[in-house]
Design an enzyme around this catalytic site. Structure first.
Site, PDB file in Angstrom:
ATOM      1  N   THR A 263       0.798  -1.145  -0.006  1.00 20.94           N
ATOM      2  CA  THR A 263       0.190   0.000   0.021  1.00 20.94           C
ATOM      3  C   THR A 263       1.002   1.344  -0.192  1.00 20.94           C
ATOM      4  O   THR A 263       2.048   1.242   0.166  1.00 20.94           O
ATOM      5  CB  THR A 263      -1.068   0.121   1.166  1.00 20.94           C
ATOM      6  N   ASP A 264       0.042   2.496  -0.267  1.00 24.52           N
ATOM      7  CA  ASP A 264       0.724   3.841  -0.176  1.00 24.52           C
ATOM      8  C   ASP A 264       0.506   4.278   1.395  1.00 24.52           C
ATOM      9  O   ASP A 264      -0.181   3.446   1.953  1.00 24.52           O
ATOM     10  CB  ASP A 264       0.266   4.438  -1.250  1.00 24.52           C
ATOM     11  N   VAL A 265       1.033   5.491   1.666  1.00 23.27           N
ATOM     12  CA  VAL A 265       0.594   6.000   2.814  1.00 23.27           C
ATOM     13  C   VAL A 265      -0.653   6.063   3.394  1.00 23.27           C
ATOM     14  O   VAL A 265      -1.150   6.108   4.346  1.00 23.27           O
ATOM     15  CB  VAL A 265       1.430   7.481   2.930  1.00 23.27           C
TER      16      VAL A 265
ATOM     17  N   GLY B  34      -2.778   3.787   2.764  1.00 21.93           N
ATOM     18  CA  GLY B  34      -3.277   2.358   2.929  1.00 21.93           C
ATOM     19  C   GLY B  34      -4.059   1.772   1.857  1.00 21.93           C
ATOM     20  O   GLY B  34      -4.917   0.710   2.135  1.00 21.93           O
ATOM     21  N   ILE B  35      -3.761   2.396   0.594  1.00 15.91           N
ATOM     22  CA  ILE B  35      -4.329   1.798  -0.559  1.00 15.91           C
ATOM     23  C   ILE B  35      -3.190   1.260  -1.455  1.00 15.91           C
ATOM     24  O   ILE B  35      -2.430   1.680  -1.487  1.00 15.91           O
ATOM     25  CB  ILE B  35      -4.890   3.206  -1.254  1.00 15.91           C
TER      26      ILE B  35
END
Length: 130
Positions: free
Chosen positions: A14-16, A18-19
């Site tokens: 994920t990215d920052v 949470g995706i």
């Protein structure tokens, strides 16, 4: 018939926010294809010894909805067509019944030299009958 492969979304996917980072969907569908081929009984190590490989030629991808940290996903793989040197697959990433990502993947058989090669009849049979 669709091959189904479970994938859990980890923090590293994920990215920052949470995706799931977009490029990781390609990793998920690669794992799905690898497990599909393994379950078909296709021996990729034997193919390699014989100088034959499958390479991704083209991917048409649609990012429909985001997957999130800790989601349990399913990667579906369905063969659409198998021709002389080409195999076209439809792959989807689902969360439950919700489709998050779709990809139409074109694989080509190539020799070590990088030139296209016909898919051997026994392998073509596995890909279409499996």
């Amino acid at each position: 018939m669709a091959h189904r492969f479970p994938v859990r979304v980890y923090y590293e996917d994920t990215d920052v926010a949470g995706i799931v980072y977009y490029a990781n969907y390609f990793k998920f569908i690669e794992r799905g294809r690898s497990e599909w081929v393994r379950e078909l009984g296709l021996d990729q190590a034997r193919m390699k010894k014989e100088g034959l490989f499958f390479a991704v030629r083209k991917v048409e991808a649609d990012f429909l909805r985001p997957a999130l940290y800790d989601d349990q996903l399913i990667v579906e793989t369905v063969p659409e067509a198998v021709t002389g040197a080409r195999c076209i697959l439809m792959q989807r990433v689902l969360r439950g019944d919700e489709v998050l990502f779709t990809a139409r993947v074109t694989l080509v058989a190539v020799m070590e030299s990088g030139y296209p090669a016909p898919i051997p009849a026994d392998i073509r049979r596995l890909l279409t009958d499996g």
